[in-house]
Write a protein that holds these residues in place. Structure first.
Motif, mmCIF file in Angstrom:
data_model
loop_
_atom_site.group_PDB
_atom_site.id
_atom_site.type_symbol
_atom_site.label_atom_id
_atom_site.label_comp_id
_atom_site.label_asym_id
_atom_site.label_seq_id
_atom_site.Cartn_x
_atom_site.Cartn_y
_atom_site.Cartn_z
ATOM 1 N N GLY A 131 28.039 9.383 45.313
ATOM 2 C CA GLY A 131 26.871 10.272 45.242
ATOM 3 C C GLY A 131 26.886 11.097 43.962
ATOM 4 N N ASN A 132 25.752 11.184 43.308
ATOM 5 C CA ASN A 132 25.665 11.889 42.010
ATOM 6 C C ASN A 132 25.467 13.392 42.143
ATOM 7 N N PRO A 133 25.925 14.169 41.149
ATOM 8 C CA PRO A 133 26.710 13.775 39.973
ATOM 9 C C PRO A 133 28.154 13.456 40.384
ATOM 10 N N ARG A 159 32.712 2.105 38.023
ATOM 11 C CA ARG A 159 32.828 0.642 37.984
ATOM 12 C C ARG A 159 31.457 -0.016 37.806
ATOM 13 N N LEU A 160 30.410 0.644 38.264
ATOM 14 C CA LEU A 160 29.070 0.082 38.050
ATOM 15 C C LEU A 160 28.770 0.027 36.552
ATOM 16 N N ASP A 161 29.098 1.093 35.836
ATOM 17 C CA ASP A 161 28.894 1.109 34.388
ATOM 18 C C ASP A 161 29.745 0.021 33.724
ATOM 19 N N ASN A 163 30.823 -2.794 35.102
ATOM 20 C CA ASN A 163 30.253 -4.113 35.391
ATOM 21 C C ASN A 163 28.978 -4.349 34.579
ATOM 22 N N ARG A 164 28.197 -3.285 34.393
ATOM 23 C CA ARG A 164 26.991 -3.421 33.570
ATOM 24 C C ARG A 164 27.363 -3.816 32.142
ATOM 25 N N ALA A 165 28.406 -3.191 31.608
ATOM 26 C CA ALA A 165 28.847 -3.496 30.243
ATOM 27 C C ALA A 165 29.294 -4.957 30.153
ATOM 28 N N ASN A 188 31.754 10.516 31.602
ATOM 29 C CA ASN A 188 30.971 10.877 32.784
ATOM 30 C C ASN A 188 30.106 9.693 33.218
ATOM 31 N N HIS A 189 29.797 9.595 34.504
ATOM 32 C CA HIS A 189 28.807 8.613 34.972
ATOM 33 C C HIS A 189 27.423 9.197 34.681
ATOM 34 N N SER A 190 27.049 9.107 33.413
ATOM 35 C CA SER A 190 25.777 9.679 32.977
ATOM 36 C C SER A 190 25.460 9.038 31.637
ATOM 37 N N ARG A 237 21.289 2.420 31.885
ATOM 38 C CA ARG A 237 20.882 1.337 32.780
ATOM 39 C C ARG A 237 20.384 1.873 34.122
ATOM 40 N N GLY A 238 20.989 2.971 34.584
ATOM 41 C CA GLY A 238 20.546 3.556 35.856
ATOM 42 C C GLY A 238 19.071 3.927 35.786
ATOM 43 N N ALA A 239 18.669 4.541 34.667
ATOM 44 C CA ALA A 239 17.262 4.942 34.495
ATOM 45 C C ALA A 239 16.373 3.710 34.374
ATOM 46 N N GLU A 240 16.878 2.666 33.703
ATOM 47 C CA GLU A 240 16.090 1.434 33.554
ATOM 48 C C GLU A 240 15.818 0.812 34.936
ATOM 49 N N ILE A 241 16.841 0.804 35.770
ATOM 50 C CA ILE A 241 16.676 0.233 37.125
ATOM 51 C C ILE A 241 15.644 1.063 37.897
ATOM 52 N N ILE A 242 15.739 2.386 37.783
ATOM 53 C CA ILE A 242 14.787 3.251 38.503
ATOM 54 C C ILE A 242 13.359 2.947 38.030
ATOM 55 N N GLU A 243 13.205 2.770 36.721
ATOM 56 C CA GLU A 243 11.866 2.520 36.191
ATOM 57 C C GLU A 243 11.321 1.171 36.665
ATOM 58 N N SER A 247 13.208 2.596 42.451
ATOM 59 C CA SER A 247 14.239 3.468 43.047
ATOM 60 C C SER A 247 15.590 3.046 42.480
ATOM 61 N N SER A 248 16.610 3.888 42.702
ATOM 62 C CA SER A 248 17.859 3.675 41.971
ATOM 63 C C SER A 248 18.621 2.474 42.509
ATOM 64 N N SER A 249 19.585 2.030 41.715
ATOM 65 C CA SER A 249 20.355 0.821 42.012
ATOM 66 C C SER A 249 20.990 0.924 43.400
ATOM 67 N N VAL A 250 20.994 -0.170 44.104
ATOM 68 C CA VAL A 250 21.552 -0.166 45.460
ATOM 69 C C VAL A 250 22.625 -1.257 45.604
#
Ligand code: NAD
Ligand code: LMR
Length: 338
Positions: A131-133, A159-161, A163-165, A188-190, A237-243, A247-250
């Protein structure tokens, strides 16, 4: 011989990531095919019906490893004897909410949950905050657990970041994602995070930097791609997924949380991965911050891989993300939470 069941608590069990997590955990994807699981879902009253519906579906899957599902809105019940706590439920940012308000709202969740973990969880509990932050929520939970739970047991998900990389590199280099090792997410996860490929290698030992130079037409082209495309794409990438999704990555977030716990429990397989852990001053990161580092696990928790060389630009990128973690910690301190 049957293994003893492992108790896994998911907070926010009625939410999206909770839903994506629980079926894979019950299927054995996280702890392995021989480990029975007891699931506990913690919710607030508003989310209880959704969690109850998910539990009905879990039952209908008849997973051989799933021994029990319990749903509760009481943290002391949810964390009683738990071995693995996955703290997913959080207060999302709403319109007009300042960062300090968001930190305060989440301190009101992660403080009591950390205290409940300290009071009733298994002696060997491991905690991952999704859960963020996430980094600062983990800091709050660790500080609230009290002296019985070593702070090393608290981690946050980057780990999401990671894996995205790896996904971006695999696409650009036209190789399988499994061929890329030793990518590192720092900080940071940001959006301030630093996805670092300077230590990454392919199976034949070829540095990813060299492979990128070959593929993109030279070192300068590779550096430009990393600075202008890769780093911002991964960090945002989190913002890209939301756009794109609305809604945010699940599923990718749940998958990363499963990777994180599996590697922590069973050991990393090839090289380093990334996780946010409590700093003991490694790489100059102030002690006590929950910061993403290169880590390995031998099956008994994550340890930071020390001694990697960082050039001046890399050090500046790490420092910028660490500064943001310091600011979040100070904002929480100002609320009197730490
Ligand atoms: P969601 O809104 O679908 O679900 C959250 C659930 O948490 C809800 O059911 C809500 O009722 C519950 N909840 C709220 N407060 C709670 C509390 N005090 N105790 C127990 N449950 C509580 O959200 P989601 O899509 O599942 O995302 C959950 C969190 O994960 C968000 O904060 C999101 O930003 C974060 N996230 C993190 C990463 C990462 O990589 N670290 C990736 C994606 C999402
Ligand atoms: C993500 O990385 O997908 C989440 O943390 C959501 C967000 O706000 O970026």
């Amino acid at each position: 011989m049957t293994n003893r069941p492992t108790t896994v608590t998911i907070t926010g069990g009625g939410g999206q990531i909770g839903y994506a997590l629980m079926f894979r955990i019950a299927a054995g994807d996280m702890l392995g095919p021989d480990v029975p699981v007891r699931l506990r879902l913690l919710e607030i009253p508003h989310g209880m019906r959704s969690a109850e519906g998910a539990a009905l579906e879990l039952q209908d899957c008849a997973f051989p490893l799933l021994r029990e599902i319990e749903i509760t809105d009481d943290p002391l019940t949810a964390f009683d004897g738990t071995h693995i706590a996955m703290l997913v439920g959080a207060r999302p940012r709403s319109a007009g909410m300042e960062r300090a308000d968001l930190l305060a709202a989440n301190a009101g969740i992660f403080g009591p949950q950390g205290a409940a973990i300290g009071a009733v969880a298994d002696d060997d509990v491991r905690v991952v905050v999704v859960g963020n932050p996430a980094n600062t929520n983990a800091l709050i939970a660790a500080a609230s657990a009290g002296p019985d739970v070593p702070v090393e047991r608290f981690t946050a998900l980057t780990r999401l970041d990671h894996n995205r990389a790896v996904g971006q590199l695999a696409e650009t280099l036209q190789v399988g994602a499994g061929e890329i090792a030793d990518v590192v997410i720092w900080g940071n996860h940001s959006a301030t995070q630093f996805p670092d490929v300077s230590h990454a290698i392919l199976p034949d030992g070829m540095p990813v930097l060299e492979a990128l130079a070959e593929r993109l037409g030279g070192r300068d082209a590779a550096t430009a791609w990393l600075d202008d495309v890769f780093i911002p794409r991964v960090a945002k990438r989190g913002a890209e997924i939301i756009e794109v999704r609305g809604s945010s990555s699940v599923a990718s977030a749940a998958n990363a949380a499963i990777d994180h716990v599996r590697d922590e429990q069973l050991g990393t397989r090839r090289g380093m991965t990334s996780a946010a852990v409590v700093s003991h001053g490694e790489y100059g990161v102030p002690e006590g911050l929950v910061c993403s580092f290169p880590v390995i696990s031998r099956g008994d928790g994550y340890e930071v891989v020390e001694g990697l060389d960082l050039d001046e630009r890399a050090r500046q990128r790490v420092a910028a993300s660490v500064d943001e973690l310091v600011a979040e910690r100070d904002a929480v301190r100002a609320l009197g939470v730490l």
